[in-house]
Design an enzyme around this catalytic site. Sequence first.
Site, PDB file in Angstrom:
ATOM      1  N   SER A 151       9.928  -2.486   2.331  1.00 18.59           N
ATOM      2  CA  SER A 151       9.855  -2.467   0.861  1.00 18.59           C
ATOM      3  C   SER A 151       9.056  -1.262   0.393  1.00 18.59           C
ATOM      4  O   SER A 151       8.146  -0.793   1.086  1.00 18.59           O
ATOM      5  CB  SER A 151       9.151  -3.729   0.360  1.00 18.59           C
ATOM      6  OG  SER A 151       7.768  -3.670   0.654  1.00 18.59           O
ATOM      7  N   ASP A 152       9.394  -0.761  -0.786  1.00 14.05           N
ATOM      8  CA  ASP A 152       8.446   0.129  -1.441  1.00 14.05           C
ATOM      9  C   ASP A 152       7.210  -0.716  -1.737  1.00 14.05           C
ATOM     10  O   ASP A 152       7.255  -1.955  -1.712  1.00 14.05           O
ATOM     11  CB  ASP A 152       9.033   0.768  -2.706  1.00 14.05           C
ATOM     12  CG  ASP A 152       8.267   2.029  -3.104  1.00 14.05           C
ATOM     13  OD1 ASP A 152       7.116   2.210  -2.646  1.00 14.05           O
ATOM     14  OD2 ASP A 152       8.809   2.847  -3.864  1.00 14.05           O
ATOM     15  N   TRP A 153       6.104  -0.046  -2.007  1.00 14.68           N
ATOM     16  CA  TRP A 153       4.822  -0.750  -2.085  1.00 14.68           C
ATOM     17  C   TRP A 153       4.792  -1.694  -3.293  1.00 14.68           C
ATOM     18  O   TRP A 153       4.782  -1.259  -4.432  1.00 14.68           O
ATOM     19  CB  TRP A 153       3.696   0.270  -2.106  1.00 14.68           C
ATOM     20  CG  TRP A 153       3.184   0.619  -0.733  1.00 14.68           C
ATOM     21  CD1 TRP A 153       1.867   0.650  -0.349  1.00 14.68           C
ATOM     22  CD2 TRP A 153       3.931   0.948   0.444  1.00 14.68           C
ATOM     23  NE1 TRP A 153       1.767   0.979   0.993  1.00 14.68           N
ATOM     24  CE2 TRP A 153       3.005   1.162   1.498  1.00 14.68           C
ATOM     25  CE3 TRP A 153       5.277   1.072   0.753  1.00 14.68           C
ATOM     26  CZ2 TRP A 153       3.395   1.507   2.794  1.00 14.68           C
ATOM     27  CZ3 TRP A 153       5.677   1.410   2.046  1.00 14.68           C
ATOM     28  CH2 TRP A 153       4.734   1.620   3.034  1.00 14.68           C
TER      29      TRP A 153
END
Length: 734
Positions: free
Chosen positions: A262-264
């Site tokens: 995932s992106d953060w």
Amino acid sequence: MHLQSLVLLAAASLARAETHDRHDARQTAPAGPEAWTAAYAKASTALAKMSQSDKINIVTGVGWDKGPCVGNTPAIGSIGYPQLCLQDGPLGVRFGTGSNAFTPGIQAGSTWDVELIRQRGAYIGAEARGCGVHNILGPAVGPMGKHPDGGRNWEGFGADPYLQGVAAAATIEGIQSAGVQSTVKHFIGNEQELNRETMSSTIDDRTIHELYLWPFAEAVRSNVASVMCSYNKVNGTWACENDKILNGLLKNELGFPGYVVSDWNAQHTTNGAALGGMDMTMPGSDYSGKSILWGGQLSQAVSSNQVSKARLDDMAKRILAAWYLLKQDSGFPRINIKASVQGNHKENIRAVARDGIVLLKNSGILPLKKPGRLAVIGSSAVVNPKGANACVDRGCNTGALGMGWGSGTTEYPYFVAPYDAIKTRAQSDGTTVTLQNSDSTSGVQSVASGADAAIVFITANSGEGYITTEGVAGDRPNLDPWHNGNQLVQAVAQASQNVIVVVHSTGPIVLETIQALPGVKAIVWAGLPSQENGNALVDVLYGLVSPSGKLPYTIGKSRNDYGIKVSTGNDNFSEGLYIDYRHFDKENITPRYEFGFGLSYTNFTFSDISITSTAKAGPATGAVAPGGRADLFDTVATVTATITNSGAVLGAEVPQLYLTLPASAPSAPPKQLRGFVKLKLAPGASGTATFNLRRKDLSYWDTRLQNWVVPSGSFGVGVGASSRDIRLTGTLTA
Ligand SMILES: OC[C@H]1O[C@@H](O[C@H]2[C@H](O)[C@@H](O)[C@H](O[C@H]3[C@H](O)[C@@H](O)[C@H](O)O[C@@H]3CO)O[C@@H]2CO)[C@H](O)[C@@H](O)[C@@H]1O
């Protein structure tokens, strides 16, 4: 299809892969999925030794700010698996103090030099490895640049899927040749910063395939270890739990054997993400450390069979396979983000910075020849007075510009500003240099007047939306130069008829005011050159090399000419395939400087186009290999052309091949980039540009057949020096 079957099929079909011509942009076929097969075998053995809690740990970050890297997972002692370190980013080791600040992706794209880009990737990989980084969070191919003012466009390689794809593949192959996992990002449709964490990108099936998925397919074909899902929704569902794009497009259609990270904080639900195809959550908690969506929650979901054990095994196996693929199970350095790893890599940084410079205009003033006096004007001629790294994540536009701002930045180990390098050169030439290191228009006339040349520096900056710089929250609000750049150049041009404008920018700016000034004799588009800013510029200004960069986007005459705007609500992608030059071509709008444009100090002539083809109309039929059906990557036509340096000095030209689909295809952009080559030629010398066209390069995405199809009929082939300067034409038939 089961993942392991995909991998085996892919191994078989890639054994047949053709070798590419030496001069083709894609010089080598990637290593091949047999490497994945072996990695999967090891992953299966390791998985058998892991408890459920080990499996939960390997997929769940330890939480924000709780480890040495921006992303960390816990060590798993039973299988000798380390605390995994994921660290930005696309231009080197973020927060490193002993590493280099490589040139941003957009500068690499503007070199159109695949070998320099590959070397850049290899050096980024080597530095990451030296710092103990297992996974470097780059390259970025999304955003692609559908909005010319998109805040993060500069992290990627340019507003064209083919250019992005070639550059991403070379970067990934470079990074992974150093034994470091590469993450290609952001998947998919995250084209703007405004509302990126709330908006939905509505992208039709054909557009997603032919534009936005294209570079990801090339990345998967190059065996990229991981793919980062983006913040936005896609067609109404969060990208990080979007079954259609993660399981459907990425894992099934492209046969991606690695893992989705995932992106953060881009994860929204426990079960949705697991079932939708995400494999690792980062950073594992929100920024306050409170909200955790996997870890214990995922464990419960598995225990209660809301998420199957097989799905958890699949996540873990993908992560393990990537680790084995890169042979990180033996001899990997310990994590030390501050390690000293620079080596001689600054040579690549200078070369990319220099060869990415695009000469837009030159009425004979360049190259400079031992001028008696030079005026150097502008706040961006000198390094930020508070220090090159004074602003966190480069979140300011003070002093010389080398990169945009946000997570895709690094610390500069040093910074050579334009004035520093010009002064050094001037000393050896006996040139007097007069500096005005501000953007004030008052008094500038006395500095410029009487100088053999007045070099004015202007900038435009952008970045990631969590930082606001001078009121700009990521995306630029317009395409004007910052700090009253137009007025500054006007003031200088009132005093001097020998003005050279140097532009450092994250993306296109409208140049009409500057262009109209008779005193402006040259415009040098110096892009984002990072730490070697001044040295690269001097190399070009003084003719140590002939400029050889080509624009990786279109510079329009007005912002309105681009047709679309950054969306304030959802992003509808209603322009479909028509972004950047595809839009300008379709609407017959004359840009100021077109995609692919760039002047040289020498001239090149194009001759002798030759086209051979075995292309057959119809859909692709091959088995799925990493990247898509394997036969999509078979060469089906070859175009060659002779390029001659007809001028007086050494130089490099980038012949570009643009294809026009036959009338039988559904309506398509008038022309699309499908090949390029960088040829360095001595005066009088000729070289052959060879373009190997793959089945995919000739295909469109058929939404009914859900397949790539080569349309029947006659394709237009154009080879030229830019998208609007086609020198040779021909046809091929399928
Ligand atoms: O770095 C990993 C990926 O992270 C995304 O960017 C994040 C960035 O790394 C992070 O530093 C920043 O954190 C700030 C946060 O947004 C803010 O709310 C808090 O107050 O301060 C934090 C520290 O500055 O958040 C970014 C995301 O919002 C990138 O999209 C991705 O490309 C990176 O690889």
